[in-house]
Motif scaffolding. Structure first.
Motif, PDB file in Angstrom:
ATOM      1  N   LEU A  84       0.828  -1.216   0.000  1.00 32.87           N
ATOM      2  CA  LEU A  84       0.000   0.000   0.000  1.00 32.87           C
ATOM      3  C   LEU A  84       0.855   1.256   0.000  1.00 32.87           C
ATOM      4  N   THR A  85       1.919   1.274   0.777  1.00 33.82           N
ATOM      5  CA  THR A  85       2.736   2.494   0.813  1.00 33.82           C
ATOM      6  C   THR A  85       3.519   2.662  -0.487  1.00 33.82           C
ATOM      7  N   GLU A  86       3.756   1.545  -1.165  1.00 33.88           N
ATOM      8  CA  GLU A  86       4.486   1.621  -2.432  1.00 33.88           C
ATOM      9  C   GLU A  86       3.584   2.098  -3.576  1.00 33.88           C
ATOM     10  N   TRP A  87       2.316   1.650  -3.570  1.00 33.06           N
ATOM     11  CA  TRP A  87       1.428   1.884  -4.717  1.00 33.06           C
ATOM     12  C   TRP A  87       0.510   3.095  -4.583  1.00 33.06           C
ATOM     13  N   PHE A  88       0.526   3.741  -3.412  1.00 30.80           N
ATOM     14  CA  PHE A  88      -0.339   4.919  -3.257  1.00 30.80           C
ATOM     15  C   PHE A  88       0.473   6.091  -2.729  1.00 30.80           C
ATOM     16  N   ALA A  89       0.122   7.297  -3.228  1.00 31.10           N
ATOM     17  CA  ALA A  89       0.696   8.511  -2.638  1.00 31.10           C
ATOM     18  C   ALA A  89       0.166   8.609  -1.206  1.00 31.10           C
ATOM     19  N   PRO A  90       0.934   9.192  -0.276  1.00 26.96           N
ATOM     20  CA  PRO A  90       0.501   9.234   1.130  1.00 26.96           C
ATOM     21  C   PRO A  90      -0.884   9.871   1.301  1.00 26.96           C
ATOM     22  N   GLU A  91      -1.171  10.936   0.519  1.00 25.24           N
ATOM     23  CA  GLU A  91      -2.487  11.602   0.659  1.00 25.24           C
ATOM     24  C   GLU A  91      -3.603  10.651   0.240  1.00 25.24           C
ATOM     25  N   ALA A  92      -3.376   9.895  -0.852  1.00 24.48           N
ATOM     26  CA  ALA A  92      -4.400   8.968  -1.349  1.00 24.48           C
ATOM     27  C   ALA A  92      -4.624   7.851  -0.326  1.00 24.48           C
ATOM     28  N   LEU A  93      -3.519   7.322   0.205  1.00 24.42           N
ATOM     29  CA  LEU A  93      -3.660   6.221   1.166  1.00 24.42           C
ATOM     30  C   LEU A  93      -4.369   6.701   2.433  1.00 24.42           C
ATOM     31  N   ALA A  94      -4.100   7.945   2.828  1.00 22.66           N
ATOM     32  CA  ALA A  94      -4.779   8.480   4.022  1.00 22.66           C
ATOM     33  C   ALA A  94      -6.285   8.543   3.781  1.00 22.66           C
ATOM     34  N   ALA A  95      -6.693   9.020   2.591  1.00 26.29           N
ATOM     35  CA  ALA A  95      -8.134   9.137   2.297  1.00 26.29           C
ATOM     36  C   ALA A  95      -8.788   7.754   2.257  1.00 26.29           C
ATOM     37  N   LEU A  96      -8.114   6.787   1.627  1.00 29.65           N
ATOM     38  CA  LEU A  96      -8.671   5.423   1.538  1.00 29.65           C
ATOM     39  C   LEU A  96      -8.788   4.808   2.929  1.00 29.65           C
ATOM     40  N   THR A  97      -7.783   5.076   3.745  1.00 34.65           N
ATOM     41  CA  THR A  97      -7.771   4.534   5.103  1.00 34.65           C
ATOM     42  C   THR A  97      -8.908   5.128   5.940  1.00 34.65           C
ATOM     43  N   GLN A  98      -9.079   6.445   5.826  1.00 37.63           N
ATOM     44  CA  GLN A  98     -10.165   7.086   6.582  1.00 37.63           C
ATOM     45  C   GLN A  98     -11.509   6.495   6.184  1.00 37.63           C
ATOM     46  N   TYR A  99     -11.672   6.286   4.890  1.00 40.59           N
ATOM     47  CA  TYR A  99     -12.939   5.716   4.398  1.00 40.59           C
ATOM     48  C   TYR A  99     -13.105   4.284   4.902  1.00 40.59           C
ATOM     49  N   ARG A 100     -12.018   3.498   4.829  1.00 41.09           N
ATOM     50  CA  ARG A 100     -12.088   2.102   5.283  1.00 41.09           C
ATOM     51  C   ARG A 100     -12.545   2.029   6.748  1.00 41.09           C
ATOM     52  N   LEU A 101     -11.978   2.922   7.567  1.00 42.88           N
ATOM     53  CA  LEU A 101     -12.337   2.906   8.991  1.00 42.88           C
ATOM     54  C   LEU A 101     -13.769   3.382   9.205  1.00 42.88           C
ATOM     55  N   ALA A 102     -14.211   4.327   8.382  1.00 44.45           N
ATOM     56  CA  ALA A 102     -15.568   4.881   8.564  1.00 44.45           C
ATOM     57  C   ALA A 102     -16.652   3.865   8.213  1.00 44.45           C
ATOM     58  N   ILE A 103     -16.346   2.906   7.322  1.00 47.88           N
ATOM     59  CA  ILE A 103     -17.418   2.012   6.837  1.00 47.88           C
ATOM     60  C   ILE A 103     -17.538   0.723   7.648  1.00 47.88           C
ATOM     61  N   ARG A 104     -16.595   0.505   8.569  1.00 54.26           N
ATOM     62  CA  ARG A 104     -16.615  -0.749   9.344  1.00 54.26           C
ATOM     63  C   ARG A 104     -17.926  -0.938  10.083  1.00 54.26           C
ATOM     64  N   GLY A 105     -18.530  -2.120   9.919  1.00 53.15           N
ATOM     65  CA  GLY A 105     -19.724  -2.453  10.690  1.00 53.15           C
ATOM     66  C   GLY A 105     -21.024  -1.889  10.133  1.00 53.15           C
ATOM     67  N   LYS A 106     -20.971  -1.165   9.006  1.00 50.07           N
ATOM     68  CA  LYS A 106     -22.211  -0.615   8.433  1.00 50.07           C
ATOM     69  C   LYS A 106     -23.065  -1.748   7.867  1.00 50.07           C
ATOM     70  N   LYS A 107     -24.374  -1.500   7.794  1.00 49.38           N
ATOM     71  CA  LYS A 107     -25.297  -2.517   7.284  1.00 49.38           C
ATOM     72  C   LYS A 107     -24.897  -2.947   5.864  1.00 49.38           C
ATOM     73  N   TYR A 108     -24.585  -1.967   5.031  1.00 49.58           N
ATOM     74  CA  TYR A 108     -24.226  -2.279   3.645  1.00 49.58           C
ATOM     75  C   TYR A 108     -22.716  -2.121   3.418  1.00 49.58           C
ATOM     76  N   GLU A 109     -21.958  -2.586   4.395  1.00 52.87           N
ATOM     77  CA  GLU A 109     -20.494  -2.448   4.311  1.00 52.87           C
ATOM     78  C   GLU A 109     -19.935  -3.026   3.004  1.00 52.87           C
ATOM     79  N   ASP A 110     -20.525  -4.124   2.515  1.00 57.71           N
ATOM     80  CA  ASP A 110     -19.977  -4.744   1.302  1.00 57.71           C
ATOM     81  C   ASP A 110     -20.059  -3.813   0.093  1.00 57.71           C
TER      82      ASP A 110
END
Ligand SMILES: C[S@@+](CC[C@H](N)C(=O)[O-])C[C@H]1O[C@@H](n2cnc3c(N)ncnc32)[C@H](O)[C@@H]1O
Length: 391
Positions: free
Chosen positions: A153-179
């Motif tokens: 992940l650190t190799e294939w994404f710019a730090p800003e992009a990985l931060a945004a993806l990570t924030q989103y990943r954490l925000a969606i955990r446990g949601k009804k329609y997480e998939d």
């Protein structure tokens, strides 16, 4: 008797011809060769079929044609991929079951065929973006720590992009329609990788510097932004799922992450499938970013014909044995009048032998011209559409 039909050189069938196909339509009159203007990309990628890129998908209209011709009661696809057969069977009103060894492909199929409370889904998709990008520094730091040691992940994404993806990943955990949210995340991650615009399918190494872009005929720079992709694909996913909700029927569709050589399939009277080829595509590797980001289990060692095993004589022999095992296994769940439709580019002439060893006779072999005019890998070849019956 086997009918071998070469592609017609004459006018291709107009699109409305699909709807007029019935069990009485002769196999000889099925025209499987379309020009772009008969079957434009927008129809080949209609509603949920284009929820996420997937290399190796077949044209949904091929499935529709054989559903109309054979009017089955239960459909199977042992190599479900991203779910084309199951999506079309559900739209046609026939229950279906599929398997795939790649858990990410199963996630795609299950998200496409699931029935949603559309208002609740919309609220979650919009809410996930709000939550992910509210100024929660704690969450951001937590995400950074989680992925710090994941070198892909650190190799294939710019730090800003990985931060945004990570924030989103954490925000969606446990949601009804997480998939659904995972699929949006994965699609955004695919677009936000450090790659050239013209090689999103098989990028060999991260692209850090500006480069000459064959797709746009100018100098382009790799993206550092993932948030705009998350926003764009959220809107697109909602639109596609809504479109499909209008055409789908209320029938059961089941996808299992399992090995097609050993899974116990329920009874069926029609199989529509396209198998993996020898040494062409690694079905796990093409979505490596999703496996890494979502922490999905990798079962690539059980992939049949995986590219990493090459195309040697030994690899081909192993492939044939594996396919025979799959179709023998499938045969044990078929009703006596069942048909097996196999869509394959049989350039090594393996499928006559596979059918015979698996206990099938070839009722028809249709050939269709596949004319890929787009992209840098533009190709033209003949694909076979086999119709098998049990001996
Ligand atoms: C050509 S693709 C099928 C594409 C599908 N027709 C579609 O339109 O999405 C072949 C699929 O076979 C799957 N596969 C490979 N080995 C398998 C195995 N042992 N059991 C089940 N599926 C397997 C791959 O993961 C891949 O998704």
């Amino acid at each position: 008797m086997t009918t071998v039909l070469a592609p017609r050189q004459t006018e291709s069938a107009p699109l409305t011809a699909f709807e007029s196909i019935t069990p009485d339509t002769s196999i000889e009159s099925l025209n499987l060769n379309w020009r772009e203007r008969d079957l434009p990309q927008s129809l080949r990628t209609k509603h949920v079929h284009a929820l996420h890129p997937y290399l190796g998908k077949f044209v949904p209209q091929l499935v529709e044609i054989f559903l109309r011709k054979y009017r089955p009661e239960h459909v199977l696809d042992p190599f479900a991929g991203c779910g084309t057969t199951l999506v079309e069977a559900t739209a046609f009103g026939v229950p279906s079951v599929g398997t795939d060894i790649s858990a990410f492909n199963c996630l795609l199929t299950s998200v496409k065929t699931h029935r949603y409370d559309l208002a609740a889904l919309e609220q979650e998709v919009v809410g996930a973006l709000d939550e992910a990008f509210s100024s929660d520094q704690f969450r951001f730091m937590e995400g950074r720590a989680e992925y710090k040691r994941k070198s892909y992940l650190t190799e294939w994404f710019a730090p800003e992009a990985l931060a945004a993806l990570t924030q989103y990943r954490l925000a969606i955990r446990g949601k009804k329609y997480e998939d659904v949210l995972k699929v949006i995340l994965s699609r955004a991650a695919r677009s936000a990788r450090l790659t050239t615009h013209f090689d999103l399918d098989f990028p060999k190494r991260p692209q850090i510097e500006p480069y000459y872009c064959y797709k746009h005929s100018r100098t382009c720079s790799p993206t550092r932004d993932a948030r705009r992709f998350l926003e764009r694909y959220s809107i697109d996913a909602l639109r596609r799922i809504r479109q499909y909700a209008e055409v789908r029927r209320d029938v059961e569709s089941r996808i299992e992450c399992a090995d097609a050589r050993s899974f116990q399939y329920p009874e069926a009277d029609l199989v529509i499938t396209s198998p993996p080829y020898v040494g062409l595509i690694d079905y796990h590797e093409q979505h490596r970013y999703a496996y890494e980001l979502l922490g999905i289990e990798d079962q690539s060692d059980a992939e049949i014909g995986a590219a990493k095993r090459g195309v040697s004589q030994g690899a081909q022999a192993a492939y044939v044995d594996d396919m025979v095992a799959v179709f023998r296994n499938v045969a044990s769940s078929l009703s006596p009048s069942a048909r097996v439709v196999v869509i394959v580019h049989d350039r090594r002439n393996l499928y006559h032998g596979i059918a015979q060893r698996a206990g099938f006779r070839i009722e028809h072999e249709l050939r269709r011209l596949v004319d890929r005019r787009t992209g840098r890998r533009a190709t033209q070849f003949h694909e076979s559409v086999f119709v098998w019956r049990a001996v």
